[in-house]
Enzyme design. Structure first.
Site, PDB file in Angstrom:
ATOM      1  N   ASP A 197       0.826  -1.188   0.000  1.00  0.00           N
ATOM      2  CA  ASP A 197       0.000   0.000   0.000  1.00  0.00           C
ATOM      3  C   ASP A 197       0.871   1.253   0.000  1.00  0.00           C
ATOM      4  OD1 ASP A 197      -2.240   1.480   0.060  1.00  0.00           O
ATOM      5  OD2 ASP A 197      -2.577   1.277   2.205  1.00  0.00           O
TER       6      ASP A 197
ATOM      7  N   THR B 271      -4.017   6.096  -3.550  1.00  0.00           N
ATOM      8  CA  THR B 271      -2.921   6.904  -3.010  1.00  0.00           C
ATOM      9  C   THR B 271      -1.668   6.826  -3.879  1.00  0.00           C
ATOM     10  OG1 THR B 271      -2.331   5.050  -1.613  1.00  0.00           O
ATOM     11  CG2 THR B 271      -3.711   6.729  -0.639  1.00  0.00           C
ATOM     12  N   THR B 272      -1.349   5.618  -4.342  1.00  0.00           N
ATOM     13  CA  THR B 272      -0.159   5.483  -5.185  1.00  0.00           C
ATOM     14  C   THR B 272      -0.367   6.256  -6.478  1.00  0.00           C
ATOM     15  OG1 THR B 272      -0.025   3.251  -4.288  1.00  0.00           O
ATOM     16  CG2 THR B 272       1.467   3.777  -6.085  1.00  0.00           C
TER      17      THR B 272
ATOM     18  N   ASP C 151     -10.929   0.340   4.488  1.00  0.00           N
ATOM     19  CA  ASP C 151     -10.821   0.751   3.086  1.00  0.00           C
ATOM     20  C   ASP C 151     -12.055   0.313   2.305  1.00  0.00           C
ATOM     21  OD1 ASP C 151      -8.373   1.882   3.466  1.00  0.00           O
ATOM     22  OD2 ASP C 151      -7.268   0.065   2.939  1.00  0.00           O
TER      23      ASP C 151
HETATM   24  P1  ADP Z   1      -3.586   2.885  -5.481  1.00  0.00           P
HETATM   25  O1  ADP Z   1      -2.852   3.119  -4.203  1.00  0.00           O
HETATM   26  O2  ADP Z   1      -3.420   4.036  -6.416  1.00  0.00           O
HETATM   27  O3  ADP Z   1      -4.993   2.469  -5.295  1.00  0.00           O
HETATM   28  P2  ADP Z   1      -3.154   0.184  -6.345  1.00  0.00           P
HETATM   29  O4  ADP Z   1      -1.907  -0.602  -6.108  1.00  0.00           O
HETATM   30  O5  ADP Z   1      -4.346  -0.193  -5.566  1.00  0.00           O
HETATM   31  O6  ADP Z   1      -2.801   1.699  -6.177  1.00  0.00           O
HETATM   32  O7  ADP Z   1      -3.487   0.066  -7.903  1.00  0.00           O
HETATM   33  C1  ADP Z   1      -4.611   0.669  -8.438  1.00  0.00           C
HETATM   34  C2  ADP Z   1      -4.572   0.576  -9.937  1.00  0.00           C
HETATM   35  O8  ADP Z   1      -4.587  -0.780 -10.355  1.00  0.00           O
HETATM   36  C3  ADP Z   1      -5.796   1.224 -10.547  1.00  0.00           C
HETATM   37  O9  ADP Z   1      -5.384   2.012 -11.628  1.00  0.00           O
HETATM   38  C4  ADP Z   1      -6.633   0.030 -10.995  1.00  0.00           C
HETATM   39  O10 ADP Z   1      -7.441   0.339 -12.115  1.00  0.00           O
HETATM   40  C5  ADP Z   1      -5.564  -0.949 -11.346  1.00  0.00           C
HETATM   41  N1  ADP Z   1      -6.041  -2.348 -11.330  1.00  0.00           N
HETATM   42  C6  ADP Z   1      -6.680  -3.014 -10.352  1.00  0.00           C
HETATM   43  N2  ADP Z   1      -6.936  -4.290 -10.714  1.00  0.00           N
HETATM   44  C7  ADP Z   1      -6.442  -4.436 -11.956  1.00  0.00           C
HETATM   45  C8  ADP Z   1      -6.364  -5.513 -12.900  1.00  0.00           C
HETATM   46  N3  ADP Z   1      -6.856  -6.716 -12.618  1.00  0.00           N
HETATM   47  N4  ADP Z   1      -5.760  -5.283 -14.077  1.00  0.00           N
HETATM   48  C9  ADP Z   1      -5.252  -4.058 -14.362  1.00  0.00           C
HETATM   49  N5  ADP Z   1      -5.284  -3.022 -13.531  1.00  0.00           N
HETATM   50  C10 ADP Z   1      -5.863  -3.187 -12.349  1.00  0.00           C
END
Ligand code: ADP
Ligand code: MG
Length: 536
Positions: free
Chosen positions: A62, A95-96, A391
């Site tokens: 995270d 957040t990322t 969350d």
């Molecule tokens: P954040 O802290 O920004 O939420 P995450 O590590 O949770 O970062 O990643 C979120 C990103 O991953 C989003 O852009 C979401 O659309 C993408 N995402 C989630 N699941 C998938 C998937 N199965 N395939 C491609 N992208 C995905």
């Protein structure tokens, strides 16, 4: 020493960076920061192991946890971290994404500055781009299908991807959706309002985390304080007292000499009368339930039972506040000055025996409140369940308030980029270049998603762009299956609020940093995380 001396002493320990030198350092810090979380983005993101000063370690995927744990003092980096913390508290996700977009906006701005474009012009162009992007989000989004909970569950689950243990993600998404429905009400204008903070968490050690469950209403490990009091009520009024119903024995100190036994008795009689007056004041209001934060004296307990007021005592302040919000009761400090308007309403109250402990379950009137009972073998598991749930419920509640979905997997950022590039053509002047730079910056998301699944970022981005030109905004990358498909088919969808907030936070921080042209550096202070990147 005069104050002038003091401030010159302070300045001795600082270096002053001005103009573009300061900006360059700030941008370096932003890039370094983005570098630390880049590899965690997406379902295929890597975990980071964080080790604190005492050698305790935490493995997380995270971004915000990484940033909040790292000891970062650089002023620009701190600004971005606070944007990602805001993202965390408002949207519980993204957040990322916020950090990556902000750093990319700054890096692209630097390129323009080197070409002689003034930061103010870039800031203006970025601001216009943000407004255009927010409009674009409305166009790209589609309403969530509310006929059942399926899409709600899927979107909640997408936001949990990569957080906590995979084994219980589905279960947590279910619990979050169930709880979110319980704490969502329509206001007088027919608008849905969800309050995730009305969900209380009650940790119950033992059992498997999969057995965690949601109870409608607030659950407190309490029983009423007199056998004559009713432990089952179908609605009524409730009074909340932040105080006690005790007889304070008179404090005897040097200024008060007790000369005979009669005097002490007189004090006691007086105290008892005072206590009776307090209980009478409460009885006048005729609440069905009284909750007292501190203790209740034996005599008062009997009087309250006689008056038919079910009473609970020694309740935590946080529980008292939750009860207040779920019932609309105002928390009072003095029974003597309480009035009808301080009373709240509840729709049911009962007690249940769980194992050997009696639990009181109260449903508020209107906002009912809900309780997550977490189960788990160890303290750590219970905490992890609670963290992931926070969350998930945040996301589920957003979706109930603003039921619009966006495609994930980089599709939304590509779709906005396509629109911005078209719009840029119609903008005269140098802001046009800033808008193009903004569109490029958003594409960091699909690029990093590809990178983290071991694919070539440029090739994948181009494939998504060309697929979108043919088949529309919802085409993105499914990292699990490594295919480019419609995100609806892959069920990778996100609540609109996450992206809205991420774009606002990232753009505002980038603009703020572009506008800082004079920074005071405390010599011992600023450290750049991960060292200076060579790029600049
Ligand atoms: P954040 O802290 O920004 O939420 P995450 O590590 O949770 O970062 O990643 C979120 C990103 O991953 C989003 O852009 C979401 O659309 C993408 N995402 C989630 N699941 C998938 C998937 N199965 N395939 C491609 N992208 C995905
Ligand atoms: Mg996420």
């Amino acid at each position: 020493m005069s104050s002038g001396d003091a401030s010159s002493e302070f300045l001795k320990n600082t270096e002053r960076s001005t103009g573009s030198a300061a900006l360059r350092k700030n941008i370096q810090a932003a890039l370094a920061l983005a570098g630390t979380v880049r590899s965690t983005l997406g379902p295929r993101g890597l975990d980071k192991m964080l080790v604190d000063e005492e050698g305790r370690s935490l493995v997380t995927n995270d971004g915000v946890t990484v940033l909040q744990t790292a000891d970062i003092k650089h002023p620009a980096a701190k600004l971005i971290i606070s944007a990602s913390s805001l993202q965390d508290s408002v949207a519980r996700d993204g957040t990322t994404t916020t950090v990556l977009i902000c750093a990319e906006l700054l890096e692209n701005a630097w390129e323009l500055i080197r070409q002689g474009i003034h930061p103010t012009i870039i800031a203006e162009g970025y601001w216009q781009s943000l407004q255009a992007s927010l409009d674009a989000l409305q166009e790209i989004s589609r309403p969530i299908d509310m006929s059942d909970n399926v899409e709600l569950l899927q979107a909640t689950k997408t936001s949990l991807a990569g957080k906590g243990f995979v084994a219980i993600q589905s279960r947590l998404a279910e619990l979050a959706v169930e709880a979110a429905n319980l704490v969502t009400v329509e206001d007088s204008n027919g608008v849905s309002r969800s309050d995730p903070t009305l969900v209380k968490v009650l940790a119950n050690r033992g059992g498997s985390s999969l057995e965690s469950n949601i109870i409608s209403g607030l659950v407190l490990a309490k029983s009423c304080i007199h056998p004559k009091m009713k432990d089952f009520l179908e609605g009524g009024k409730i009074l909340l007292l932040d105080g006690e119903l005790e007889m304070r024995s008179p404090t005897i100190d040097a200024t008060l000499k007790i000369t005979d036994v009669g005097m002490l008795n007189a004090f006691k009689v007086q105290e008892k009368e005072l206590l009776k007056a307090q209980v009478d004041a409460i009885s006048q209001l005729n609440p069905a339930i009284l909750v007292v934060k501190e203790g209740v004296r034996d005599e008062a307990r009997q009087w309250l039972a006689d008056a038919g007021i079910t009473t609970y005592r020694r309740v935590e302040k946080t529980d008292l506040e939750l009860l207040s919000r779920a019932t609309g009761a105002r928390i009072i400090n003095r029974p003597e000055s309480a009035s009808e308007s301080d009373l709240g309403g509840f729709s049911s109250s009962h007690e249940e025996l769980w194992g050997s402990v009696t639990h009181w379950i109260l449903e508020g009137e209107g906002q009912r409140g809900a309780t997550l009972v977490t189960r788990g073998a160890t303290e750590e598991i219970l905490e992890e369940v609670e963290r992931c749930f926070a969350d998930a419920i945040g996301v589920a509640c957003q979706l109930l308030e603003q039921p619009l979905l966006l495609p994930g997997g980089g599709a939304t950022q590509v779709a906005i980029g396509r629109r911005l590039r078209r719009l840029a053509e119609s903008i005269p002047g140098r802001e046009q270049l800033a808008m193009e730079a903004y569109a490029d910056a958003l594409e960091v998301i699909p690029r990093v998603l590809a990178e983290n699944s071991g694919l070539d970022p440029i090739d994948e981005l181009l494939r998504v762009v060309s697929a979108q030109t043919k088949s529309g905004d919802w085409i993105g990358m499914d990292s699990d299956r490594q295919v480019i498909v419609n995100m609806d088919e892959a069920a990778i969808r996100e609540p609109i609020l996450i992206t809205q907030q991420a774009l606002k936070g990232a753009t505002e921080s980038a603009i703020n940093i572009l506008r800082i042209d004079d920074v005071l550096w405390a010599k011992e202070g600023p450290s750049i995380p991960g060292g200076m990147p060579g790029a600049l």
